[in-house]
Write a protein that holds these residues in place. Sequence first.
Motif, PDB file in Angstrom:
ATOM      1  N   ALA A  13       0.837  -1.215   0.000  1.00  0.00           N
ATOM      2  CA  ALA A  13       0.000   0.000   0.000  1.00  0.00           C
ATOM      3  C   ALA A  13       0.866   1.257   0.000  1.00  0.00           C
ATOM      4  CB  ALA A  13      -0.915  -0.009   1.219  1.00  0.00           C
ATOM      5  N   ASP A  14       1.909   1.289   0.827  1.00  0.00           N
ATOM      6  CA  ASP A  14       2.767   2.473   0.919  1.00  0.00           C
ATOM      7  C   ASP A  14       3.477   2.748  -0.397  1.00  0.00           C
ATOM      8  OD1 ASP A  14       1.949   2.759   3.512  1.00  0.00           O
ATOM      9  OD2 ASP A  14       3.765   1.926   4.415  1.00  0.00           O
ATOM     10  N   ILE A  15       3.887   1.680  -1.081  1.00  0.00           N
ATOM     11  CA  ILE A  15       4.556   1.866  -2.376  1.00  0.00           C
ATOM     12  C   ILE A  15       3.560   2.379  -3.419  1.00  0.00           C
ATOM     13  CG2 ILE A  15       5.650   0.627  -4.289  1.00  0.00           C
ATOM     14  CD1 ILE A  15       6.994  -1.138  -2.117  1.00  0.00           C
ATOM     15  N   LEU A  16       2.355   1.820  -3.423  1.00  0.00           N
ATOM     16  CA  LEU A  16       1.328   2.290  -4.354  1.00  0.00           C
ATOM     17  C   LEU A  16       1.025   3.767  -4.129  1.00  0.00           C
ATOM     18  CD1 LEU A  16      -1.046  -0.817  -4.321  1.00  0.00           C
ATOM     19  CD2 LEU A  16       0.188   0.063  -6.324  1.00  0.00           C
ATOM     20  N   LEU A  17       1.035   4.182  -2.858  1.00  0.00           N
ATOM     21  CA  LEU A  17       0.824   5.600  -2.552  1.00  0.00           C
ATOM     22  C   LEU A  17       1.959   6.450  -3.104  1.00  0.00           C
ATOM     23  CD1 LEU A  17      -0.468   5.277   1.137  1.00  0.00           C
ATOM     24  CD2 LEU A  17      -1.811   5.998  -0.854  1.00  0.00           C
ATOM     25  N   GLN A  18       3.196   5.965  -2.966  1.00  0.00           N
ATOM     26  CA  GLN A  18       4.346   6.697  -3.503  1.00  0.00           C
ATOM     27  C   GLN A  18       4.282   6.813  -5.024  1.00  0.00           C
ATOM     28  OE1 GLN A  18       7.405   4.358  -1.116  1.00  0.00           O
ATOM     29  NE2 GLN A  18       8.436   6.326  -1.249  1.00  0.00           N
ATOM     30  N   LEU A  19       3.730   5.766  -5.661  1.00  0.00           N
ATOM     31  CA  LEU A  19       3.604   5.769  -7.116  1.00  0.00           C
ATOM     32  C   LEU A  19       2.389   6.558  -7.590  1.00  0.00           C
ATOM     33  CD1 LEU A  19       4.427   1.990  -7.782  1.00  0.00           C
ATOM     34  CD2 LEU A  19       5.863   3.956  -8.409  1.00  0.00           C
ATOM     35  N   GLY A  20       1.589   7.055  -6.628  1.00  0.00           N
ATOM     36  CA  GLY A  20       0.387   7.807  -6.991  1.00  0.00           C
ATOM     37  C   GLY A  20      -0.757   6.930  -7.456  1.00  0.00           C
ATOM     38  N   GLU A  21      -0.655   5.622  -7.182  1.00  0.00           N
ATOM     39  CA  GLU A  21      -1.709   4.672  -7.581  1.00  0.00           C
ATOM     40  C   GLU A  21      -2.727   4.569  -6.449  1.00  0.00           C
ATOM     41  OE1 GLU A  21      -1.891   3.085 -10.459  1.00  0.00           O
ATOM     42  OE2 GLU A  21       0.086   3.434 -11.334  1.00  0.00           O
ATOM     43  N   PHE A  22      -3.528   5.639  -6.294  1.00  0.00           N
ATOM     44  CA  PHE A  22      -4.392   5.727  -5.112  1.00  0.00           C
ATOM     45  C   PHE A  22      -5.516   4.689  -5.115  1.00  0.00           C
ATOM     46  CE2 PHE A  22      -2.993  10.387  -5.303  1.00  0.00           C
ATOM     47  CZ  PHE A  22      -1.924  10.151  -4.469  1.00  0.00           C
ATOM     48  N   GLU A  23      -6.149   4.490  -6.271  1.00  0.00           N
ATOM     49  CA  GLU A  23      -7.245   3.513  -6.322  1.00  0.00           C
ATOM     50  C   GLU A  23      -6.727   2.100  -6.041  1.00  0.00           C
ATOM     51  OE1 GLU A  23     -10.378   4.004  -6.387  1.00  0.00           O
ATOM     52  OE2 GLU A  23     -10.274   6.181  -6.685  1.00  0.00           O
ATOM     53  N   ALA A  24      -5.547   1.788  -6.609  1.00  0.00           N
ATOM     54  CA  ALA A  24      -4.946   0.467  -6.366  1.00  0.00           C
ATOM     55  C   ALA A  24      -4.603   0.311  -4.888  1.00  0.00           C
ATOM     56  CB  ALA A  24      -3.695   0.282  -7.225  1.00  0.00           C
ATOM     57  N   ALA A  25      -4.136   1.397  -4.263  1.00  0.00           N
ATOM     58  CA  ALA A  25      -3.809   1.359  -2.836  1.00  0.00           C
ATOM     59  C   ALA A  25      -5.063   1.081  -2.014  1.00  0.00           C
ATOM     60  CB  ALA A  25      -3.174   2.677  -2.404  1.00  0.00           C
ATOM     61  N   ILE A  26      -6.181   1.751  -2.392  1.00  0.00           N
ATOM     62  CA  ILE A  26      -7.448   1.534  -1.671  1.00  0.00           C
ATOM     63  C   ILE A  26      -7.902   0.080  -1.814  1.00  0.00           C
ATOM     64  CG2 ILE A  26      -9.927   2.075  -1.701  1.00  0.00           C
ATOM     65  CD1 ILE A  26      -9.096   5.000  -2.353  1.00  0.00           C
ATOM     66  N   ASN A  27      -7.840  -0.451  -3.023  1.00  0.00           N
ATOM     67  CA  ASN A  27      -8.245  -1.856  -3.242  1.00  0.00           C
ATOM     68  C   ASN A  27      -7.385  -2.805  -2.420  1.00  0.00           C
ATOM     69  OD1 ASN A  27     -10.269  -1.202  -5.050  1.00  0.00           O
ATOM     70  ND2 ASN A  27      -8.940  -1.357  -6.845  1.00  0.00           N
ATOM     71  N   ASN A  28      -6.082  -2.538  -2.405  1.00  0.00           N
ATOM     72  CA  ASN A  28      -5.149  -3.361  -1.630  1.00  0.00           C
ATOM     73  C   ASN A  28      -5.499  -3.322  -0.147  1.00  0.00           C
ATOM     74  OD1 ASN A  28      -2.232  -4.621  -1.303  1.00  0.00           O
ATOM     75  ND2 ASN A  28      -2.328  -2.886   0.099  1.00  0.00           N
ATOM     76  N   LEU A  29      -5.787  -2.117   0.360  1.00  0.00           N
ATOM     77  CA  LEU A  29      -6.088  -1.968   1.784  1.00  0.00           C
ATOM     78  C   LEU A  29      -7.430  -2.612   2.160  1.00  0.00           C
ATOM     79  CD1 LEU A  29      -4.785   1.673   2.178  1.00  0.00           C
ATOM     80  CD2 LEU A  29      -3.879  -0.324   3.387  1.00  0.00           C
ATOM     81  N   HIS A  30      -8.393  -2.549   1.259  1.00  0.00           N
ATOM     82  CA  HIS A  30      -9.679  -3.216   1.536  1.00  0.00           C
ATOM     83  C   HIS A  30      -9.503  -4.736   1.569  1.00  0.00           C
ATOM     84  CE1 HIS A  30     -12.526  -0.010   1.990  1.00  0.00           C
ATOM     85  NE2 HIS A  30     -12.152   0.585   0.856  1.00  0.00           N
ATOM     86  N   GLN A  31      -8.665  -5.260   0.670  1.00  0.00           N
ATOM     87  CA  GLN A  31      -8.381  -6.700   0.704  1.00  0.00           C
ATOM     88  C   GLN A  31      -7.702  -7.076   2.019  1.00  0.00           C
ATOM     89  OE1 GLN A  31      -6.289  -6.722  -3.259  1.00  0.00           O
ATOM     90  NE2 GLN A  31      -7.260  -8.713  -3.421  1.00  0.00           N
ATOM     91  N   ALA A  32      -6.780  -6.224   2.443  1.00  0.00           N
ATOM     92  CA  ALA A  32      -6.077  -6.473   3.712  1.00  0.00           C
ATOM     93  C   ALA A  32      -7.055  -6.460   4.884  1.00  0.00           C
ATOM     94  CB  ALA A  32      -4.988  -5.424   3.917  1.00  0.00           C
ATOM     95  N   ALA A  33      -8.029  -5.544   4.823  1.00  0.00           N
ATOM     96  CA  ALA A  33      -9.002  -5.411   5.920  1.00  0.00           C
ATOM     97  C   ALA A  33      -9.868  -6.660   6.074  1.00  0.00           C
ATOM     98  CB  ALA A  33      -9.879  -4.185   5.691  1.00  0.00           C
ATOM     99  N   GLU A  34     -10.011  -7.446   4.984  1.00  0.00           N
ATOM    100  CA  GLU A  34     -10.755  -8.700   5.101  1.00  0.00           C
ATOM    101  C   GLU A  34     -10.043  -9.679   6.027  1.00  0.00           C
ATOM    102  OE1 GLU A  34     -11.586 -10.299   1.250  1.00  0.00           O
ATOM    103  OE2 GLU A  34     -12.389  -8.389   0.501  1.00  0.00           O
ATOM    104  N   PHE A  35      -8.700  -9.605   6.048  1.00  0.00           N
ATOM    105  CA  PHE A  35      -7.915 -10.478   6.923  1.00  0.00           C
ATOM    106  C   PHE A  35      -7.690  -9.850   8.292  1.00  0.00           C
ATOM    107  CE2 PHE A  35      -6.830 -11.745   2.610  1.00  0.00           C
ATOM    108  CZ  PHE A  35      -6.844 -13.129   2.695  1.00  0.00           C
ATOM    109  N   TYR A  36      -7.635  -8.510   8.321  1.00  0.00           N
ATOM    110  CA  TYR A  36      -7.345  -7.787   9.569  1.00  0.00           C
ATOM    111  C   TYR A  36      -8.400  -6.691   9.749  1.00  0.00           C
ATOM    112  CZ  TYR A  36      -2.894 -10.136   8.761  1.00  0.00           C
ATOM    113  OH  TYR A  36      -1.931 -11.088   8.518  1.00  0.00           O
ATOM    114  N   PRO A  37      -9.623  -7.082  10.132  1.00  0.00           N
ATOM    115  CA  PRO A  37     -10.739  -6.112  10.148  1.00  0.00           C
ATOM    116  C   PRO A  37     -10.608  -5.018  11.200  1.00  0.00           C
ATOM    117  CG  PRO A  37     -11.419  -8.240  11.049  1.00  0.00           C
ATOM    118  CD  PRO A  37     -10.065  -8.439  10.479  1.00  0.00           C
ATOM    119  N   GLU A  38      -9.755  -5.179  12.194  1.00  0.00           N
ATOM    120  CA  GLU A  38      -9.622  -4.155  13.236  1.00  0.00           C
ATOM    121  C   GLU A  38      -8.200  -3.608  13.298  1.00  0.00           C
ATOM    122  OE1 GLU A  38     -11.187  -5.439  16.964  1.00  0.00           O
ATOM    123  OE2 GLU A  38     -13.188  -5.799  16.169  1.00  0.00           O
ATOM    124  N   SER A  39      -7.586  -3.483  12.134  1.00  0.00           N
ATOM    125  CA  SER A  39      -6.214  -2.969  12.086  1.00  0.00           C
ATOM    126  C   SER A  39      -6.222  -1.448  11.941  1.00  0.00           C
ATOM    127  CB  SER A  39      -5.450  -3.587  10.914  1.00  0.00           C
ATOM    128  OG  SER A  39      -4.250  -2.884  10.697  1.00  0.00           O
TER     129      SER A  39
END
Length: 466
Positions: free
Chosen positions: A377-403
Amino acid sequence: MNSSPDEYNNFSLSRFESMLKTNNVLFFDSGEFEEIIQHYLENGKIALAKKAVKLGLEQHPTSTNLKLFQVEMFIFENELDTAEELLDSLEPLEQSNEEIYIQKANILSRRDEHKKAIRLLHKALEITSDEADVLSLIGMEYLFIEDFENAKQNFMRCLEQDEEDYSALYNIIYCFDYLEQHEAAIDYLNDYLNKNPYCEVAWHQVGKQYTNLEEFNKALAAFDFAIISDDSFIGAYLEKGKVLEKLRRYTEAIESYTITLGLDEPTSFALLRIGKCYEKLGNSELALKFYNKCVEEDALLDKGWIAITDFYYKKKNYQKALYYIDKAINIDSENVLYWKRYAKINNRLNLFEEAEHGFRRSIELGNYELETWLARADILLQLGEFEAAINNLHQAAEFYPESAEIEYRLAGVHYLLNEDDKGRYHLKNALKFEPEYALIIEEIFPSIYDRKSVRELIKNQQNPSL
């Protein structure tokens, strides 16, 4: 001059193979066929065993033993119904033949009916003259259903019948290990050693039990006794080396591992451990020499490539680290440990697109650690890939819902996209989970942290009484 049994068997085997080559039909008695079939089965030559069974039954169609070998062939080829029908036809004629019950149990075992198989094996046990073999089969059936206590008892009875049955001894210790009965295992092995004081296998197992209990000096003594019993026992030298490493006696560990290199073909494990010991001793040149020998010996051993890569990574020689991890990936592109290192090294080299690719491959290969999701996610943010970063973080939240770490990043990226309502929603979640982690916003999204409304929200959530 009388011929030895081995000469007789070799003669029968030579005649049989000559017959196959010439197509001349030669006569063999049923006992000869049995010896020939047994030889082929023991050497894994199933096709030849099957041919010998067929020709044997053509010459001796009423031979029960040859029919039982035929049953074995059917079971091997998973023709269980056919094998069962043949056994049913033999059973009324051979009720005192334990092999009938053993093969019926084998069929039930293949069908995962292990308790029924055990009952039939007990019938075989009542009539067999070779109790050790049947007890071993019963023990294996108990292992299949994870009844380790009963498995252990049957293997113990097996070992009582044949004190040199080391496979039974290994299975007994496996059961003790699974049940975490390390002290009981040591007591049992000591009783066994009282009767067999020069059994290197038992001393080796005593050493491993003491290692499990972290009684390393006792473990070393046991491995030394194993070596005294058999000074070519590679396993004892390797285990001794591992214990010496735990005691940080690296020079002695190297000596123990080095002995194994002269006893047989060098093992990649020994070469790797010698390299690790030299690295611990600060001898970089010899460490690299043995790491390279390790991957030359076994290019598929991931620990070897990882050792070289990590060596250069720790030295901050990221280009060299990348060179070796690239070589490793070319050999095995499905190894998640390689891709994680590939990503981290590229990140250090500021090659963010390659780093993102590495973290993405790690996730695709099943590495769902929170650290991996966040790094990508941090690398995607650095690359300006904001939508990809959001998708990545939502996928992560499925495994870690209270992170909180996920929620702070989601808050920041939504604020960056001027989606203030979503930003506020995730920021509140993050502050609810871990209010002290708010510095994530300050570090990763400084422009968002400078907003008055954001700072007030953080302050109010951190100090609700104000």
